[in-house]
Design an enzyme around this catalytic site. Structure first.
Site, mmCIF file in Angstrom:
data_model
loop_
_atom_site.group_PDB
_atom_site.id
_atom_site.type_symbol
_atom_site.label_atom_id
_atom_site.label_comp_id
_atom_site.label_asym_id
_atom_site.label_seq_id
_atom_site.Cartn_x
_atom_site.Cartn_y
_atom_site.Cartn_z
ATOM 1 N N TRP B 163 0.942 -1.233 -0.137
ATOM 2 C CA TRP B 163 -0.033 -0.121 -0.008
ATOM 3 C C TRP B 163 0.765 1.269 0.257
ATOM 4 C CZ3 TRP B 163 -4.212 -1.792 -1.940
ATOM 5 C CH2 TRP B 163 -4.563 -3.129 -1.598
ATOM 6 N N ASP B 164 2.023 1.264 0.825
ATOM 7 C CA ASP B 164 2.886 2.326 0.742
ATOM 8 C C ASP B 164 3.432 2.504 -0.713
ATOM 9 O OD1 ASP B 164 3.044 3.186 3.455
ATOM 10 O OD2 ASP B 164 4.560 1.817 4.052
ATOM 11 N N LEU B 165 3.821 1.520 -1.342
ATOM 12 C CA LEU B 165 4.236 1.533 -2.517
ATOM 13 C C LEU B 165 3.479 2.024 -3.736
ATOM 14 C CD1 LEU B 165 6.743 -1.794 -2.629
ATOM 15 C CD2 LEU B 165 7.474 0.518 -2.790
ATOM 16 N N GLY B 168 2.821 5.672 -2.981
ATOM 17 C CA GLY B 168 3.811 6.475 -3.584
ATOM 18 C C GLY B 168 3.838 6.881 -5.213
#
Lengths: 402, 402
Positions: B163-165, B168
């Site tokens: 989810w972070d990736l 981003g």
């Protein structure tokens, strides 16, 4: 739908997740996205999950807000239409997203003859053009061997096709970046985005490769332990499983306070001669000593007791819940303004999301459903390629379009 | 580094993965990206993995090619400099990426007073501003309960912060989209990208939520079985584990041919009265009947026999390999032109990637290392904020910058 990309005309010839999410993100920011498919549907047109009538819920989720044209891609005439669409005219046309092979009728060289400043973003499996999909790239990167409980050696694939998703968003980024550059006189270009390179680069960006170069082997499998800090799943008195995280000093102190184990943690710090607050890595190094403190604190209280205490205390935590519970969670689905109940091509009406980001000052606009396959065939041939009604009728008659 | 975004000046005030990868992708496409941090480093400055000297390999992976300025963010003077940087002048300035709280000194309202057409992309945890990180959002979406072997009920977190990736890359897309819109007269805006919305929307885009609405419960846990098609890990005669996938008809026929089980599959089709070639879903429905055919075929041959046969036959497959083997894999790391051996702030020299995509017609340019913390403090104060040497010296003296 927002209008940041209003006026852009993007043509998508792709399937599965990466290319279609790229097109989806562009459409939800206001671009006109025209997806072409084979007559009868591409390789993802019947992809599970399915509605009871056989419609793909996957396909209608990934193609929301796009236009659809169906072509006989086995015929020279159908292929020529696909090429002309990819190279569509207009200052904000000539934007093509695809996962078709780098060689062949949709090669950059072939398309550049039709439009010299074409921008083509190409999703690939392996960078050399060989077959690769999310799950086979992922197995080559080591992650399935790092995932899952330490007491089980079986590889664990991810369920979320993370490389596909990252590739789709990155492709949307590169396409808009290339358009900005073209607007400023740089000309067009082909941008190749192989899952293999995106996976390899990401493992390096996150430090996994440097770590392995230094130690000689990949990170050990460690269940749900957060590497290099404090975090894991814990079980409450009533058998609920909660995820607790503490990376920053503030997250750490708040977790200790909410669980009432400040003194125990201080005693352990004194015994070991360390500061857990100052160095999250020490919480990881000594996690076998810390876990029992937390396990006992969780085991003494129910999830219903802990949840308000954690929220009031600003703790970073989350309950493990199945998706059916998430659908009732007001923060995720139930009251989420990103979602809107709309009718889909399957005939079903259910809540679907628009753009994943929110622009507080702009109206969200309607969430638009996926098209029916070929719904915009005539419109696209007329408006984009300037064909007459007679030409379009002949293409229908000879089976070039549907 | 490519030059699609040459001339852009982006200021990043963020930490961990989502914001920093957004800045990284922008820098690798040619933007000047200035990251500000607290003096001594932000909350991710000592994040594991570490080099032997204590430098974070994670931080130096995520901040390649950026400039660094260190500020006392607890002081009014330091905060004012952060605000002025976020609102930096220039047609291609005023581009700010952050995960600071939506309220507070880096609120859009505060920054808009300094530059009316500011573009601010804000990574958030939960959309309501409450604490959420990748792992706690993920637990709320049901995925850890869908992941891992069916014979084990324990939740399995992903190791890759997907989810972070995704957030981003999506933020990089929205930032450039907003700049394109601003260039065309739309003004600036704040774009909020909460992990919770990106997760919830993605589960819907992929059909997971509609499936659960229809069935009343989330997808069952099924180990490495590919949902709705054919795919799983299989073990060879010599104990190697290979991933095999067959979603399209072509992938299916090639897999059967390479394994020499065309006749067995046809016999099963005749017995069941189905066509596995025509409907990948039937391969999933009847997978318990199909698996033994594949298990036997794999068990009769070594990985060394199967690999060339699979490659020659165009089969979609992959070996499970640990990351240390991937580092020797010419397709991923060893001979990959995306990577270049460079010296990093840790003092170590190792191969690091540039942009994750490849533009065949453009030179790749050098891969640039992460800065040392505060390496560009004076340069940024002079060039971006137009400060004199005397002013800068006073800011050092009073501890506002470092």
């Amino acid at each position: 739908m927002y209008d940041l990309l209003k006026g852009l005309r993007v043509v998508e010839g792709s399937a599965f997740v990466a290319g279609p999410t790229c097109g989806l993100y562009l459409a939800q920011m206001g671009a006109e996205v025209i997806r072409f498919d084979s007559i009868g549907g591409g390789p993802d047109f019947r992809r599970w999950p399915l509605a009871e009538n056989g419609s793909s819920l996957y396909w209608e989720g990934l193609n929301k807000g796009k236009k659809s044209i169906a072509l006989n891609l086995s015929s020279p005439a159908g292929r020529e239409i696909a090429q002309r669409l990819a190279a569509a005219p207009g200052d904000d046309g000539g934007l093509f997203v695809t996962n078709f092979p780098a060689e062949g009728f949709l090669s950059y060289e072939a398309l550049k003859k039709l439009r010299d400043d074409l921008i083509c973003v190409r999703v690939m499996g392996w960078a050399d053009g060989s077959q690769g999909m999310d799950y086979t790239i992922n197995s080559a990167l080591g992650l399935p061997l790092m995932t899952g409980p330490a007491d089980d050696a079986r590889p664990v694939n991810h369920v979320l096709a993370a490389w596909d998703l990252l590739t789709g968003a990155y492709c949307a980024f590169t396409l808009v970046s290339a358009l900005l550059a073209r607007t400023r006189g740089q000309g067009g270009r082909e941008i190749r985005a192989p899952l293999s390179d995106i996976g390899a680069a990401t493992m390096a960006n996150l430090g996994f490769t440097a770590e392995t170069l230094l130690s000689g082997r990949q990170r050990a499998r460690m269940g749900n332990d957060i590497f290099g800090a404090f975090g894991r799943d814990f079980t409450t008195k009533d058998g609920q499983t909660l995820m607790l995280l503490a990376i920053t000093p503030k997250q750490w102190s708040k977790a200790l306070e909410a669980l009432g184990i400040v003194a125990e943690a201080a005693a352990l710090e004194a015994e070991l001669g360390v500061s857990f607050a100052a160095d999250e890595g020490l919480r990881f190094t000594h996690r076998a000593r810390l876990y029992p403190l937390f396990e006992r604190a969780f085991a003494q209280r129910t999830a219903a007791d802990l949840a308000p205490a954690f929220d009031a205390g600003g703790v970073t935590w989350g309950a493990y819940q199945p998706l059916e519970a998430a659908l009732d969670d007001p923060r995720l689905y139930k009251d989420n303004p990103v979602f809107e109940a709309i009718a889909h091509p399957s005939g079903l009406t259910y809540a679907a999301p628009g753009a994943m980001a929110t622009i507080p000052q702009d109206p969200r606009g309607d969430v638009r459903p996926a098209p029916k396959l070929g719904q915009h065939t005539d419109e696209v041939l007329a408006q984009v390629l300037g064909m007459s009604g007679g030409e379009i009728a002949r293409l229908h008659d000879d089976g070039t379009v549907a």
